[in-house]
Scaffold this motif. Structure first.
Motif, PDB file in Angstrom:
ATOM      1  N   ARG A   1       0.826  -1.214   0.000  1.00  0.00           N
ATOM      2  CA  ARG A   1       0.000   0.000   0.000  1.00  0.00           C
ATOM      3  C   ARG A   1       0.858   1.262   0.000  1.00  0.00           C
ATOM      4  O   ARG A   1       0.555   2.228  -0.681  1.00  0.00           O
ATOM      5  N   ASP A   2       1.954   1.258   0.792  1.00  0.00           N
ATOM      6  CA  ASP A   2       2.809   2.451   0.852  1.00  0.00           C
ATOM      7  C   ASP A   2       3.540   2.689  -0.468  1.00  0.00           C
ATOM      8  O   ASP A   2       3.840   3.832  -0.823  1.00  0.00           O
ATOM      9  N   VAL A   3       3.849   1.610  -1.203  1.00  0.00           N
ATOM     10  CA  VAL A   3       4.497   1.770  -2.510  1.00  0.00           C
ATOM     11  C   VAL A   3       3.471   2.347  -3.496  1.00  0.00           C
ATOM     12  O   VAL A   3       3.783   3.274  -4.262  1.00  0.00           O
ATOM     13  N   ASP A   4       2.232   1.846  -3.452  1.00  0.00           N
ATOM     14  CA  ASP A   4       1.178   2.400  -4.322  1.00  0.00           C
ATOM     15  C   ASP A   4       0.997   3.893  -4.041  1.00  0.00           C
ATOM     16  O   ASP A   4       0.828   4.688  -4.964  1.00  0.00           O
ATOM     17  N   ALA A   5       1.035   4.259  -2.762  1.00  0.00           N
ATOM     18  CA  ALA A   5       0.865   5.678  -2.404  1.00  0.00           C
ATOM     19  C   ALA A   5       2.030   6.502  -2.956  1.00  0.00           C
ATOM     20  O   ALA A   5       1.838   7.607  -3.473  1.00  0.00           O
ATOM     21  N   SER A   6       3.262   5.952  -2.900  1.00  0.00           N
ATOM     22  CA  SER A   6       4.421   6.667  -3.452  1.00  0.00           C
ATOM     23  C   SER A   6       4.271   6.834  -4.960  1.00  0.00           C
ATOM     24  O   SER A   6       4.629   7.879  -5.516  1.00  0.00           O
ATOM     25  N   VAL A   7       3.766   5.787  -5.613  1.00  0.00           N
ATOM     26  CA  VAL A   7       3.577   5.861  -7.068  1.00  0.00           C
ATOM     27  C   VAL A   7       2.564   6.969  -7.396  1.00  0.00           C
ATOM     28  O   VAL A   7       2.771   7.757  -8.326  1.00  0.00           O
ATOM     29  N   ARG A   8       1.499   7.069  -6.593  1.00  0.00           N
ATOM     30  CA  ARG A   8       0.516   8.135  -6.854  1.00  0.00           C
ATOM     31  C   ARG A   8       1.149   9.512  -6.653  1.00  0.00           C
ATOM     32  O   ARG A   8       0.851  10.454  -7.382  1.00  0.00           O
ATOM     33  N   ILE A   9       2.047   9.626  -5.674  1.00  0.00           N
ATOM     34  CA  ILE A   9       2.739  10.906  -5.468  1.00  0.00           C
ATOM     35  C   ILE A   9       3.607  11.218  -6.696  1.00  0.00           C
ATOM     36  O   ILE A   9       3.576  12.319  -7.244  1.00  0.00           O
ATOM     37  N   LEU A  10       4.364  10.206  -7.170  1.00  0.00           N
ATOM     38  CA  LEU A  10       5.228  10.411  -8.346  1.00  0.00           C
ATOM     39  C   LEU A  10       4.379  10.827  -9.550  1.00  0.00           C
ATOM     40  O   LEU A  10       4.730  11.771 -10.272  1.00  0.00           O
TER      41      LEU A  10
ATOM     42  N   ALA B   1       5.668  19.343 -11.450  1.00  0.00           N
ATOM     43  CA  ALA B   1       5.023  19.923 -10.253  1.00  0.00           C
ATOM     44  C   ALA B   1       5.936  19.710  -9.058  1.00  0.00           C
ATOM     45  O   ALA B   1       6.824  18.855  -9.090  1.00  0.00           O
ATOM     46  N   TRP B   2       5.750  20.508  -8.038  1.00  0.00           N
ATOM     47  CA  TRP B   2       6.588  20.365  -6.843  1.00  0.00           C
ATOM     48  C   TRP B   2       5.768  20.302  -5.558  1.00  0.00           C
ATOM     49  O   TRP B   2       6.301  20.388  -4.474  1.00  0.00           O
ATOM     50  N   SER B   3       4.440  20.175  -5.733  1.00  0.00           N
ATOM     51  CA  SER B   3       3.663  20.100  -4.498  1.00  0.00           C
ATOM     52  C   SER B   3       2.887  18.778  -4.433  1.00  0.00           C
ATOM     53  O   SER B   3       2.480  18.224  -5.448  1.00  0.00           O
ATOM     54  N   ILE B   4       2.755  18.264  -3.210  1.00  0.00           N
ATOM     55  CA  ILE B   4       2.036  17.006  -3.009  1.00  0.00           C
ATOM     56  C   ILE B   4       0.732  17.332  -2.304  1.00  0.00           C
ATOM     57  O   ILE B   4       0.736  17.938  -1.221  1.00  0.00           O
ATOM     58  N   PRO B   5      -0.406  16.969  -2.905  1.00  0.00           N
ATOM     59  CA  PRO B   5      -1.688  17.306  -2.277  1.00  0.00           C
ATOM     60  C   PRO B   5      -1.858  16.632  -0.916  1.00  0.00           C
ATOM     61  O   PRO B   5      -1.340  15.534  -0.686  1.00  0.00           O
ATOM     62  N   ASP B   6      -2.591  17.309  -0.053  1.00  0.00           N
ATOM     63  CA  ASP B   6      -2.833  16.845   1.316  1.00  0.00           C
ATOM     64  C   ASP B   6      -3.355  15.400   1.341  1.00  0.00           C
ATOM     65  O   ASP B   6      -2.929  14.583   2.140  1.00  0.00           O
ATOM     66  N   ARG B   7      -4.261  15.077   0.414  1.00  0.00           N
ATOM     67  CA  ARG B   7      -4.866  13.736   0.343  1.00  0.00           C
ATOM     68  C   ARG B   7      -3.766  12.668   0.228  1.00  0.00           C
ATOM     69  O   ARG B   7      -3.806  11.640   0.898  1.00  0.00           O
ATOM     70  N   LEU B   8      -2.745  12.919  -0.600  1.00  0.00           N
ATOM     71  CA  LEU B   8      -1.685  11.921  -0.785  1.00  0.00           C
ATOM     72  C   LEU B   8      -0.733  11.890   0.409  1.00  0.00           C
ATOM     73  O   LEU B   8      -0.218  10.832   0.781  1.00  0.00           O
ATOM     74  N   CYS B   9      -0.511  13.058   1.028  1.00  0.00           N
ATOM     75  CA  CYS B   9       0.353  13.090   2.221  1.00  0.00           C
ATOM     76  C   CYS B   9      -0.267  12.263   3.345  1.00  0.00           C
ATOM     77  O   CYS B   9       0.420  11.601   4.104  1.00  0.00           O
TER      78      CYS B   9
END
Ligand code: UD1
Length: 419
Positions: free
Chosen positions: A48-57, A81-89
């Motif tokens: 799950r944490d890798v999937d979340a990192s992929v969504r951030i990338l 882009a250089w910002s990560i949305p709150d939802r992904l954080c």
């Protein structure tokens, strides 16, 4: 609702391969942003944490695709882009690890404050003060971190404690800095060495990882590489403890004893035989375990906090009493109430927990409170008479690719239902 159904009471016998390390792959995925070339990561666990990192990338404009089961190909050429949305954080608590690499690549970064987690507060003050030392201006008001650095400049940074995440974040930021960055009192975990090896494979000059001084210099742009992630030492510790808990004999292909020595030392003291060679690590446990000397969690090479709950689960039926002392995180005994439902005798007082071995455990409905606490419930359930249903296993999915499948391969009766 997914759950594991564990039928306990049988001995284990079998072998399984150890997945790639979650705590290595997360900073390496952040490091993939540092180059505009393709990075091919082999042995990348599907978590799950890798999937979340992929969504951030992907949110940053990069591409990421799976090839086969465990190869992840990342390309940050078109990062826009250089910002990560709150939802992904919020999806991934260690999203702060992207700060250093986004800053190094783009000269600015924005992400929401990670806040606390199930283990208690997760401050990132050391990450931020180290980045400021390198020349970043950081405004952290209103729950959002706004970081700017027109020019990062290498220098010596002294960490007041050896934080894993801060060491990694600063190594990543240092790749975008001029000159040499030296991190003193750096964390010494094997995952830091893995990050160093990845950065070297991309062309950076990095040395010292594994010791408390890490030096980074990056004279030119980094290039892509193909890299294999190290095996997950906490997953390996989980399956060694599973064998210790249920009894029997298991072999873990790919596990490295040099990463596990504090855990295997305790298991030997408790009465297990540990055999290690280049192919992996085996554990044989024929008799009732004995209690061991106090187990105190500490930064590497001390006893890992991530293995505390798992070892505790293995010692529930040992002869005598074992004292645990948790020194890394405030809220790391949440699994205790659930273990008690199975008949465990554990008393918690502040940082200390005393496990008095019982003659028998019984199956019960239990729920995961966090990632390693959840794995500990499965380890205990293997030694409990009858059936245990382990609920809220999404915590376990953050760090184990296939806990039920691996335990089945080791001869356990564990079924995943409700997906
Ligand atoms: C990493 C691991 C986690 C493991 C932990 C300790 C990853 C993704 N996670 O977490 O599984 O349990 O190491 O081995 O690799 N601290 C501060 N200020 C900071 C940073 C940390 O006070 O800026 C404190 C923390 O509250 C904690 C201690 O330092 O008490 C250690 O934390 P740290 O080593 O940073 O852990 P993580 O990198 O978050």
């Amino acid at each position: 609702m997914s759950q594991f159904i564990v039928k306990g009471g049988g001995r284990l016998r079998g072998e399984t391969a150890i997945q790639g390390a979650k705590n290595s792959v997360l900073p390496i995925l952040a490091a993939a942003l540092l180059t505009a070339d393709q990075v091919e990561l082999r042995g990348c666990p599907r978590l799950r944490d890798v999937d979340a990192s992929v969504r951030i990338l992907e949110g940053l404009g990069c591409t990421a695709r799976w090839e086969g089961t465990n190869t992840l190909v990342v390309n940050a050429r078109d990062m826009n882009a250089w910002s990560i949305p709150d939802r992904l954080c919020r999806e991934m608590r260690s999203s702060a690890i992207f700060l250093g690499s986004i800053l190094a690549r783009c000269g600015q970064a924005e992400l929401s404050y990670p806040g606390g987690c199930e283990l208690g507060p997760r401050p990132i003050d050391l990450h931020l003060s180290g980045l400021r030392d390198l020349g970043a201006e950081i405004d952290d008001t209103g729950g959002v971190l706004h970081c700017k650095a027109s020019h990062l400049c290498g220098r010596e940074i002294v960490l007041s404690l050896p934080s894993v995440g801060a060491t990694e974040n600063l190594m990543l930021a240092a790749c975008g800095a001029s000159g040499v960055t030296t991190i003193a009192n750096a964390a010494r975990e094997p995952e830091i060495v893995d990050l160093q090896n990845f950065l070297i494979a991309c062309g950076a000059r990095v040395r010292g990882a594994g010791s408390s001084t890490v030096c980074i210099e990056c004279p030119g742009p980094l290039h892509g590489c193909t890299y294999t992630v190290m095996p997950d030492r906490i997953v390996a510790a989980t399956y060694l403890c599973a064998a210790a808990s249920a009894g029997g004999e298991v072999f873990l292909r790919g596990a490295r004893e040099e990463h596990l020595s504090t855990v295997t030392a305790v298991l030997r003291e408790a009465g297990c035989s540990i055999l290690a060679d280049e192919a992996g690590v085996g554990c044989c446990c024929q008799n009732r375990l004995s209690a061991v000397r106090p187990v105190r969690t500490a930064p590497y090479p001390g006893f890992p906090t991530d293995a505390q709950a798992i070892l505790m689960a293995a010692l529930l039926k040992s002869q005598g009493a074992t004292v645990f002392e948790e020194n890394m995180f405030e809220n790391r005994y949440r699994h205790v109430d659930e273990l008690t439902r199975m008949g465990a005798n554990i008393r918690v007082s502040g940082r200390a927990a005393v496990v008095s071995g019982v003659e028998c455990l019984h199956g019960a409905p239990v729920r995961c409170t966090d990632l390693r606490g959840g794995a500990a419930l499965c380890v205990a359930a293997l030694a409990a008479e009858g059936e245990t249903s382990v609920r809220e296993i999404s915590h376990i999915d953050r760090g184990y690719e296939d806990l039920a499948g691996d335990l089945q391969a080791l001869g356990a009766s564990v079924l995943r239902t409700g997906d």
